[in-house]
Motif scaffolding. Structure first.
Motif: not given
Ligand code: ZN
Ligand code: SAH
Ligand code: TMP
Length: 417
Positions: A13, A16, A56, A59
């Motif tokens: 991601c 994050c 993702c 997050c």
């Molecule tokens: Zn993420």
């Protein structure tokens, strides 16, 4: 033909950093949406990258898997001039009035607009004290704003720039950005920059295409190189929270086919968080935006939308009808390439942007002509490649409709308007 030097592909991601990014939609090899071609460029291979979106699971941010270097997108020949749309002009007029009436609280602390383009909003913010400062890396559109007498910093907004701005101009009471946040690959950097720039009670306002609208309208053509992220209130408020910022109000708005205006401040600012935030978070949870299945469902419907569009255009063409495209938009590049629609189906694409006229559509090589060409000799059908401007375009083209001409749009499934 992906080019490893200027695209970044990631299965981690972007936000994050976890390895929880799940690709859910593959729109294939794609040219840059605004890379319209000259006659001579038609004979050279085009730069392409793989257009894929992922979700993702950690997050909850929806994002491109592969991104294109921003320097390749935002430069001295940027094709999008915001002032081309009357609807957007009125929209920003109302936003400026709102900022002036309800958010400005000091006549010295600066106001910044990120991604001020040709000055469409900046010129309206210029009437307040102090006059707003634009931040715009695309030199050609920034030059248009400067010709209007506006103050524009010709750079990308980064945390380094934010630190310089604080030193040279002071902390901001308002930072505003329309359709720019989703363009910035380093969103953590952006959030850090905001945290640097904002005064203790300063406010930021961003509006970008809204994930829930993209999913429900099947607007897969919002997915292209410039749009690195597809925001929900859930993903954005989590991002800002990680940087000491807080979303205190959200407002769905109708522009660009469905966007979300998000208001934020420092986490410890005095203003309370309004009920609009909780309400939208609940709607998003109910729509399943936290689950991969919502995105996989979307991807299945996108494939069905493509099938219906190709079938409709081919049937009309086989019946001997004349078809053209209307508006050489960035979204149009996605639709035409993903659906494999070229000059055999659409005679030309007309557009009112002078700099696009005489060029060819990226990847599909359909000639772009002035809107006058369309008006001089109406075809039977005009496939609208900017459905987000549907109302404005249809109101301009009543003579086409009165003469029996019809518009076609592709979402959610292809239909004659
Ligand atoms: Zn993420
Ligand atoms: N705000 C205008 C323009 C949107 S297009 C509108 O809503 O119509 C996005 C603009 O953001 C482009 O002009 C682009 O050059 C600019 N941009 C892209 N990345 C940026 C960044 N990191 N900082 C500031 N502007 C950026
Ligand atoms: P965009 O979707 O990338 O913003 O591009 C929209 C395109 O539509 C832009 O090139 C201008 C074009 N357009 C017209 O040709 N006529 C119009 O009336 C409007 C509103 C837009």
């Amino acid at each position: 033909m992906s080019n490893a030097n200027s695209t970044t592909r990631s299965l981690a991601c972007r936000l994050c950093g976890r390895d929880t990014l799940r690709p859910f939609l593959d729109l294939g090899d794609m040219p840059i949406a605004n890379a319209f071609l000259t006659d001579s460029q038609l004979h050279h291979p085009e730069y392409k990258f793989r257009l894929q979106a992922g979700f993702c699971e950690h997050c909850l941010m929806v994002q491109l898997i592969e991104t294109v270097d921003p320097g390749k997108l935002f430069h001295d020949q940027y094709a999008y001039f915001s002032s081309i749309s009357r609807v957007m002009d009125q929209h920003f007029e109302r936003l400026a009035a709102r900022i002036g009436d309800t958010l400005l609280y000091d006549d010295k602390l600066p106001v910044f607009e990120i991604g001020s383009n040709d000055g469409i909003l900046l010129q309206k913010l210029d009437r307040f004290a102090p006059p707003a400062i634009g931040i715009e890396p695309s030199a050609n559109v920034a030059a248009v704003a400067r010709e209007k007498g506006l103050d524009v910093v010709g750079e990308f907004f980064t945390s380094e720039l934010a630190a310089n701005l604080v030193e040279e101009r002071g902390h901001a009471q308002v930072v505003v950005g329309g359709n720019v946040l989703c363009h910035i690959p380093d969103l953590n950097g952006l959030a850090r920059a905001l945290a640097t720039l904002l005064e203790a009670e300063g406010v930021f306002i961003f509006e970008d295409p809204y994930l829930l609208d993209i999913l429900s309208n099947l607007a897969y053509d919002q997915i292209y190189d410039e749009h690195v992220y597809y925001f929900s209130v859930t993903s954005l408020s989590r991002l800002f929270a990680r940087h000491g910022l807080r979303v205190f109000h959200v407002e769905p708005i109708s522009v660009h086919g469905g966007s979300m205006r998000v208001f934020g401040c420092r986490a410890n600012a005095v203003r309370p968080t309004e009920p609009s935030v909780q309400r939208q978070l609940a709607r998003e949870a109910q729509a399943g935006l936290g689950e991969l299945e919502a995105y996989e469902h979307f991807a299945r419907r996108v494939a069905e939308s493509r099938r219906s569009l190709v079938e409709l255009l081919q049937t009309l063409r086989a019946d001997g009808k004349r078809l053209v495209g209307y508006a050489a938009s960035s979204k149009g590049t996605v639709i035409l390439n993903y659906c494999g629609i070229g000059p055999d189906l659409l005679e030309y694409v007309c557009d009112n942007t002078p700099t696009k006229q005489g060029l060819y559509t990226p990847g599909t090589h359909i000639p772009i002509v002035p809107t006058d060409t369309f008006r001089a000799d109406y075809p039977d059908y005009a496939f609208l490649l900017a459905w987000n401007h549907l109302r404005e375009i249809m109101s301009k083209e009543t003579a086409f409709a009165n003469g029996g001409g019809r518009f076609i749009t592709h979402a959610p499934t292809a239909h004659i308007v």
